[in-house]
Write a protein that holds these residues in place. Structure first.
Motif, mmCIF file in Angstrom:
data_model
loop_
_atom_site.group_PDB
_atom_site.id
_atom_site.type_symbol
_atom_site.label_atom_id
_atom_site.label_comp_id
_atom_site.label_asym_id
_atom_site.label_seq_id
_atom_site.Cartn_x
_atom_site.Cartn_y
_atom_site.Cartn_z
ATOM 1 N N UNK A 180 9.516 4.807 -30.118
ATOM 2 C CA UNK A 180 10.527 5.719 -30.659
ATOM 3 C C UNK A 180 10.043 6.258 -32.008
ATOM 4 N N UNK A 181 10.945 6.431 -32.964
ATOM 5 C CA UNK A 181 10.561 7.001 -34.259
ATOM 6 C C UNK A 181 9.544 6.146 -34.997
ATOM 7 N N UNK A 182 9.591 4.830 -34.796
ATOM 8 C CA UNK A 182 8.671 3.948 -35.504
ATOM 9 C C UNK A 182 7.246 4.081 -34.986
ATOM 10 N N UNK A 183 7.099 4.554 -33.759
ATOM 11 C CA UNK A 183 5.771 4.755 -33.182
ATOM 12 C C UNK A 183 5.252 6.160 -33.435
ATOM 13 N N UNK A 184 6.126 7.157 -33.325
ATOM 14 C CA UNK A 184 5.687 8.527 -33.587
ATOM 15 C C UNK A 184 5.495 8.741 -35.088
ATOM 16 N N UNK A 185 6.112 7.883 -35.898
ATOM 17 C CA UNK A 185 5.941 7.976 -37.346
ATOM 18 C C UNK A 185 6.774 9.083 -37.962
ATOM 19 N N UNK A 186 8.077 8.985 -37.812
ATOM 20 C CA UNK A 186 9.001 9.979 -38.388
ATOM 21 C C UNK A 186 8.764 10.125 -39.897
ATOM 22 N N UNK A 187 8.586 11.364 -40.327
ATOM 23 C CA UNK A 187 8.415 11.719 -41.754
ATOM 24 C C UNK A 187 7.085 11.271 -42.366
ATOM 25 N N UNK A 188 6.127 10.878 -41.554
ATOM 26 C CA UNK A 188 4.808 10.530 -42.103
ATOM 27 C C UNK A 188 3.731 11.322 -41.369
ATOM 28 N N UNK A 189 2.537 11.343 -41.935
ATOM 29 C CA UNK A 189 1.423 12.055 -41.316
ATOM 30 C C UNK A 189 0.935 11.293 -40.091
ATOM 31 N N UNK A 190 0.210 11.988 -39.243
ATOM 32 C CA UNK A 190 -0.337 11.354 -38.045
ATOM 33 C C UNK A 190 -1.216 10.162 -38.415
ATOM 34 N N UNK A 213 9.866 6.148 -45.868
ATOM 35 C CA UNK A 213 9.644 7.588 -45.816
ATOM 36 C C UNK A 213 10.706 8.300 -46.662
ATOM 37 N N UNK A 214 10.591 9.607 -46.747
ATOM 38 C CA UNK A 214 11.459 10.387 -47.641
ATOM 39 C C UNK A 214 12.927 10.338 -47.249
#
Length: 210
Positions: free
Chosen positions: A19-29, A182-183
């Motif tokens: 989910x968001x923790x894997x796609x990295x919400x609000x962070x760079x790839x 993250x922000x």
């Protein structure tokens, strides 16, 4: 949802589900935990490509399973990770439903791993109750529920002979340190996710060497 076209050139390929923790919400790839893990594995001499990722912010277990089916991904992977469940908890969904759907995702992960459960590992659910976003909410209630969901995941992993990596204490220790978030104050920065990658490293190495 991302797929890395260059991953096939590497000896080992890696699929990261979540989910968001894997796609990295609000962070760079580059800050995504699974991308950092692939880098750590390469530093240790293992030729691992950057991970294919099937993940999106907000997904529950059922939504991840639906997205996997929609992706029509038929590849077999050397390494498969799974991190899912926070949105089941956040939405107040049934723990019994989570157990059933999580078990099905383990079976899906096993197919991606060519039937080799030793090439799969699961990360525990981070505790968002310790994030700046959760100020004013019941930290104790959120922690209790996260623990209950994680207990289910761990139990199902044990039944399936799949490795379970407990990162939840790391996420709780981030409390009070804004640099680990993250922000949006809810998701985690690359600094915190680096700890997840480091925690997973030995498990991932063992998986690839089996």
């Amino acid at each position: 949802m991302t797929e890395n076209p260059t991953a096939d050139a590497s000896k080992y390929n890696f699929l990261s589900l979540g989910d968001s923790y894997t796609i990295g919400e609000r962070v760079s790839e580059a800050d995504r935990w699974s991308v950092q893990l692939a880098g750590l594995l390469r530093k240790d001499g293992l030729d691992v490509g950057s991970p294919d990722i099937i993940a999106k912010t907000g997904w529950t277990t059922s939504e991840l399973q639906d997205a996997i089916k929609a992706s029509s991904n038929q590849k077999t992977y050397s390494l498969v990770s799974l991190l899912i469940g926070v949105n089941n908890q956040y939405r107040g969904q049934s723990q019994d439903t989570y157990r059933t759907e999580f078990r099905a995702l383990l079976q899906t992960a096993t197919k991606f791993a060519g039937g080799k459960t030793t090439h799969i590992f699961v990360l525990s659910i981070p505790d968002w109750g310790y994030s700046p976003y959760a100020v004013g909410q019941s930290k104790a209630r959120i922690a209790q529920e996260i623990d209950q969901f994680n207990a289910i995941a761990k139990e199902e992993c044990e039944k399936a002979a799949i490795a379970f990596v407990d990162i939840t204490p790391l996420t709780r220790s981030a409390s009070g340190d804004d640099t680990q978030f993250a922000s949006d104050g809810l998701h985690y920065s690359g600094k915190q996710m680096k700890l997840w990658a480091e925690k997973s490293l030995s498990t991932a190495k063992e998986s690839l060497q089996k």
